[in-house]
Design a protein around this motif. Structure first.
Motif, short mmCIF file in Angstrom:
data_model
loop_
_atom_site.label_atom_id
_atom_site.label_comp_id
_atom_site.label_asym_id
_atom_site.label_seq_id
_atom_site.Cartn_x
_atom_site.Cartn_y
_atom_site.Cartn_z
N MET A 105 0.83 -1.21 0.00
CA MET A 105 0.00 0.00 0.00
C MET A 105 0.86 1.26 0.00
SD MET A 105 -3.27 -0.88 2.40
CE MET A 105 -2.32 -1.36 3.82
N GLY A 106 1.93 1.25 0.77
CA GLY A 106 2.84 2.40 0.79
C GLY A 106 3.52 2.60 -0.54
N GLY A 107 3.95 1.52 -1.15
CA GLY A 107 4.59 1.62 -2.47
C GLY A 107 3.64 2.14 -3.53
N LEU A 108 2.41 1.69 -3.50
CA LEU A 108 1.42 2.18 -4.46
C LEU A 108 1.11 3.66 -4.24
CD1 LEU A 108 -1.07 -0.81 -4.63
CD2 LEU A 108 0.40 0.03 -6.46
N ALA A 109 1.04 4.08 -2.99
CA ALA A 109 0.79 5.50 -2.69
C ALA A 109 1.94 6.37 -3.18
CB ALA A 109 0.56 5.69 -1.20
N VAL A 110 3.17 5.96 -2.92
CA VAL A 110 4.33 6.73 -3.37
C VAL A 110 4.40 6.75 -4.90
CG1 VAL A 110 6.85 6.76 -3.40
CG2 VAL A 110 5.64 6.40 -1.26
N THR A 124 3.82 9.64 -10.05
CA THR A 124 3.26 9.67 -11.39
C THR A 124 2.38 10.90 -11.62
OG1 THR A 124 3.27 7.26 -11.45
CG2 THR A 124 1.86 8.38 -13.04
N LEU A 125 1.58 11.28 -10.63
CA LEU A 125 0.62 12.36 -10.83
C LEU A 125 1.18 13.74 -10.51
CD1 LEU A 125 -2.61 10.72 -9.40
CD2 LEU A 125 -1.92 10.95 -11.78
N VAL A 126 2.21 13.85 -9.70
CA VAL A 126 2.71 15.15 -9.27
C VAL A 126 4.15 15.39 -9.72
CG1 VAL A 126 3.17 16.61 -7.27
CG2 VAL A 126 1.15 15.18 -7.29
N PHE A 127 5.05 14.53 -9.32
CA PHE A 127 6.47 14.79 -9.53
C PHE A 127 6.88 14.69 -11.00
CE2 PHE A 127 10.91 13.30 -9.68
CZ PHE A 127 11.51 14.42 -9.12
N LEU A 128 6.49 13.65 -11.70
CA LEU A 128 6.93 13.49 -13.09
C LEU A 128 6.40 14.57 -14.03
CD1 LEU A 128 6.98 9.62 -13.54
CD2 LEU A 128 8.88 11.19 -13.22
N PRO A 129 5.12 14.99 -13.94
CA PRO A 129 4.69 16.11 -14.79
C PRO A 129 5.45 17.40 -14.48
CG PRO A 129 2.79 14.90 -14.01
CD PRO A 129 3.97 14.36 -13.28
N ALA A 130 5.72 17.66 -13.20
CA ALA A 130 6.48 18.86 -12.83
C ALA A 130 7.91 18.77 -13.36
CB ALA A 130 6.49 19.04 -11.33
N LEU A 131 8.50 17.61 -13.29
CA LEU A 131 9.85 17.41 -13.83
C LEU A 131 9.86 17.60 -15.35
CD1 LEU A 131 12.77 16.55 -13.16
CD2 LEU A 131 12.05 14.20 -13.60
N TYR A 132 8.85 17.10 -16.04
CA TYR A 132 8.74 17.26 -17.49
C TYR A 132 8.67 18.74 -17.87
CZ TYR A 132 6.87 16.90 -22.22
OH TYR A 132 6.67 17.02 -23.56
N VAL A 133 7.83 19.50 -17.16
CA VAL A 133 7.67 20.93 -17.45
C VAL A 133 8.98 21.66 -17.20
CG1 VAL A 133 6.53 23.04 -16.63
CG2 VAL A 133 5.19 20.99 -17.08
N ALA A 134 9.66 21.33 -16.11
CA ALA A 134 10.92 22.00 -15.81
C ALA A 134 12.02 21.61 -16.79
CB ALA A 134 11.35 21.65 -14.38
N TRP A 135 12.08 20.35 -17.16
CA TRP A 135 13.16 19.87 -18.03
C TRP A 135 13.03 20.43 -19.45
CZ3 TRP A 135 17.44 17.07 -16.92
CH2 TRP A 135 18.17 16.57 -17.99
#
Length: 67
Positions: A20-25, A30-41
């Motif tokens: 459950m912890g792994g799925l939450a992380v 997937t929903l927050v960090f990677l899109p923000a990284l894509y926009v910044a990169w």
């Protein structure tokens, strides 16, 4: 036979919390960090109002024709 249920609980309980912890992380990544990284990169910028006006209701970019 009573020990079998205790052994199963000791093993499966902590593993369930780990899953459950792994799925939450993974979901947050997937929903927050990677899109923000894509926009910044790729330095994606917010579209201007003129660009927004050129998009029709279906989401397709309208062609500008000059006559």
């Amino acid at each position: 036979m009573p020990n079998a249920s205790i052994e199963a609980t000791v093993f499966w309980g902590p593993m369930a919390y780990s899953i459950m912890g792994g799925l939450a992380v993974a979901t947050m990544l997937t929903l927050v960090f990677l899109p923000a990284l894509y926009v910044a990169w790729f330095r994606i910028k917010e579209p201007t109002q003129q660009e927004m006006d050129r998009v029709d209701a279906s989401g397709q970019l309208q062609e500008i024709t000059t006559n």
